[in-house]
Design a protein around this motif. Sequence first.
Motif, PDB file in Angstrom:
ATOM      1  N   PHE A 155       0.807  -1.221   0.000  1.00 45.59           N
ATOM      2  CA  PHE A 155       0.000   0.000   0.000  1.00 45.59           C
ATOM      3  C   PHE A 155       0.844   1.276   0.000  1.00 45.59           C
ATOM      4  CE2 PHE A 155      -2.492  -3.305   2.119  1.00 45.59           C
ATOM      5  CZ  PHE A 155      -3.620  -3.327   1.312  1.00 45.59           C
ATOM      6  N   LEU A 156       2.175   1.155  -0.036  1.00 46.74           N
ATOM      7  CA  LEU A 156       3.048   2.317  -0.146  1.00 46.74           C
ATOM      8  C   LEU A 156       3.877   2.186  -1.414  1.00 46.74           C
ATOM      9  CD1 LEU A 156       4.268   2.887   3.527  1.00 46.74           C
ATOM     10  CD2 LEU A 156       2.490   4.126   2.268  1.00 46.74           C
ATOM     11  N   ASN A 157       3.211   2.272  -2.542  1.00 36.89           N
ATOM     12  CA  ASN A 157       3.839   2.221  -3.846  1.00 36.89           C
ATOM     13  C   ASN A 157       2.916   2.933  -4.826  1.00 36.89           C
ATOM     14  OD1 ASN A 157       2.033  -0.144  -5.036  1.00 36.89           O
ATOM     15  ND2 ASN A 157       2.799  -0.847  -3.040  1.00 36.89           N
ATOM     16  N   TRP A 158       3.449   3.308  -5.973  1.00 39.55           N
ATOM     17  CA  TRP A 158       2.665   4.120  -6.903  1.00 39.55           C
ATOM     18  C   TRP A 158       1.498   3.347  -7.494  1.00 39.55           C
ATOM     19  CZ3 TRP A 158       2.918   8.951  -6.353  1.00 39.55           C
ATOM     20  CH2 TRP A 158       4.109   9.595  -6.041  1.00 39.55           C
ATOM     21  N   THR A 207      -6.528  -7.150  -3.924  1.00 35.38           N
ATOM     22  CA  THR A 207      -6.041  -8.303  -4.685  1.00 35.38           C
ATOM     23  C   THR A 207      -4.613  -8.094  -5.156  1.00 35.38           C
ATOM     24  OG1 THR A 207      -8.288  -8.790  -5.434  1.00 35.38           O
ATOM     25  CG2 THR A 207      -6.478  -9.754  -6.685  1.00 35.38           C
ATOM     26  N   ARG A 208      -4.362  -6.920  -5.735  1.00 34.77           N
ATOM     27  CA  ARG A 208      -3.031  -6.660  -6.285  1.00 34.77           C
ATOM     28  C   ARG A 208      -1.971  -6.587  -5.193  1.00 34.77           C
ATOM     29  NH1 ARG A 208       0.380  -7.976  -9.709  1.00 34.77           N
ATOM     30  NH2 ARG A 208       1.517  -6.371 -10.851  1.00 34.77           N
ATOM     31  N   GLN A 209      -2.302  -5.966  -4.061  1.00 32.23           N
ATOM     32  CA  GLN A 209      -1.314  -5.840  -2.994  1.00 32.23           C
ATOM     33  C   GLN A 209      -1.013  -7.190  -2.349  1.00 32.23           C
ATOM     34  OE1 GLN A 209       0.352  -2.804  -2.385  1.00 32.23           O
ATOM     35  NE2 GLN A 209      -0.729  -2.472  -4.316  1.00 32.23           N
ATOM     36  N   ILE A 210      -2.033  -8.031  -2.181  1.00 34.57           N
ATOM     37  CA  ILE A 210      -1.803  -9.363  -1.615  1.00 34.57           C
ATOM     38  C   ILE A 210      -0.954 -10.209  -2.567  1.00 34.57           C
ATOM     39  CG2 ILE A 210      -2.953 -11.517  -0.958  1.00 34.57           C
ATOM     40  CD1 ILE A 210      -5.222  -9.823   0.142  1.00 34.57           C
ATOM     41  N   GLU A 211      -1.234 -10.114  -3.856  1.00 38.52           N
ATOM     42  CA  GLU A 211      -0.407 -10.830  -4.831  1.00 38.52           C
ATOM     43  C   GLU A 211       1.047 -10.378  -4.735  1.00 38.52           C
ATOM     44  OE1 GLU A 211      -2.068 -10.243  -8.651  1.00 38.52           O
ATOM     45  OE2 GLU A 211      -3.496 -11.902  -8.490  1.00 38.52           O
ATOM     46  N   ASN A 212       1.254  -9.081  -4.605  1.00 38.90           N
ATOM     47  CA  ASN A 212       2.629  -8.566  -4.507  1.00 38.90           C
ATOM     48  C   ASN A 212       3.323  -9.052  -3.237  1.00 38.90           C
ATOM     49  OD1 ASN A 212       2.386  -7.165  -6.908  1.00 38.90           O
ATOM     50  ND2 ASN A 212       1.721  -5.280  -5.916  1.00 38.90           N
ATOM     51  N   ILE A 213       2.579  -9.158  -2.139  1.00 36.78           N
ATOM     52  CA  ILE A 213       3.164  -9.644  -0.885  1.00 36.78           C
ATOM     53  C   ILE A 213       3.672 -11.065  -1.049  1.00 36.78           C
ATOM     54  CG2 ILE A 213       2.629 -10.315   1.490  1.00 36.78           C
ATOM     55  CD1 ILE A 213       0.718  -7.928   1.610  1.00 36.78           C
TER      56      ILE A 213
END
Length: 300
Positions: A155-158, A207-213
Amino acid sequence: MVSSWSNKLSFEGMDLYMNAINGILFGFWALFILNGEVAYGYILSFIGIVYLIGGFVIYMLTNKITPSSGVYFLGGLLLILVSVSSIGGGYESKPLITVLLWGCIAAIAAAIGYVKRWILLSIGSLAIWFVVGCYWYVVTWDTPRSEWFGMYIPFLNWGAVAWMVLAALGFFFSRKLVIPQLTDRANRMLARVYALLSHLIVGGLLTRQIENIFTEYMYDSASSYLGLALSVSWGCYALLLILWGAYYRELLFRAFGSVVLVIVAIKAIFMDLSGQEALYKVGVLLIDGRHTTCERQEKK
């Protein structure tokens, strides 16, 4: 413009409109001749600035908004907006830059339209928001997330900022945008639609942030537990939607949250936990059952 000024400040003659057409021809020739040497964004920006200056000069000389000044101003503004979309060309993060730029443009237009009560500008910002949101949903999965501080922080990214801008703008429309030409019932229905689309944007953000994690920190277990983590997050957010609908007495959100819960339960049992021990399935059923109980209590 000089001939129009010398002719008793007559800025409604055919010379100005023919001059606008001449500018379009100049733009096509410039793009053709300078192709590969100068980015088209610079050419369009130059022409757009010239048109804006022309519209401003006509307005200052006549002390009123005329069709010619409006044509020059809107044409220049459109050209500058198109040129802005060329920023970041050649980079993998080009879609992200485009979404952030147009999201900010839509936000500024929405703020000005709300303060000045310019309904056409508000509707224009709404159209930009919808198109940019659909575009971001399509391209976000293959677009770099543009990390801050040289490392990935959820959550701290562009990429997350782009989701947040679109979601905040959608919720703003649901609370503040009222089209006078429509009835109160139609405006309320549209407000629900804006809010529902905004919740879908929040779902995309999660969804996108969990995938990135999982991709960044738990790569080895991503294939095993990513689906289950997404199901849990979607289920929790569906419960929040149900609570949202109960608080505002909106049946649409309660129904949507219930449908999402059912889909998540089916996905978790038959896809995410297929091959797992029965104990995991029982735990998921208990969690989903608890969600359903909370939903029924809120309805009562």
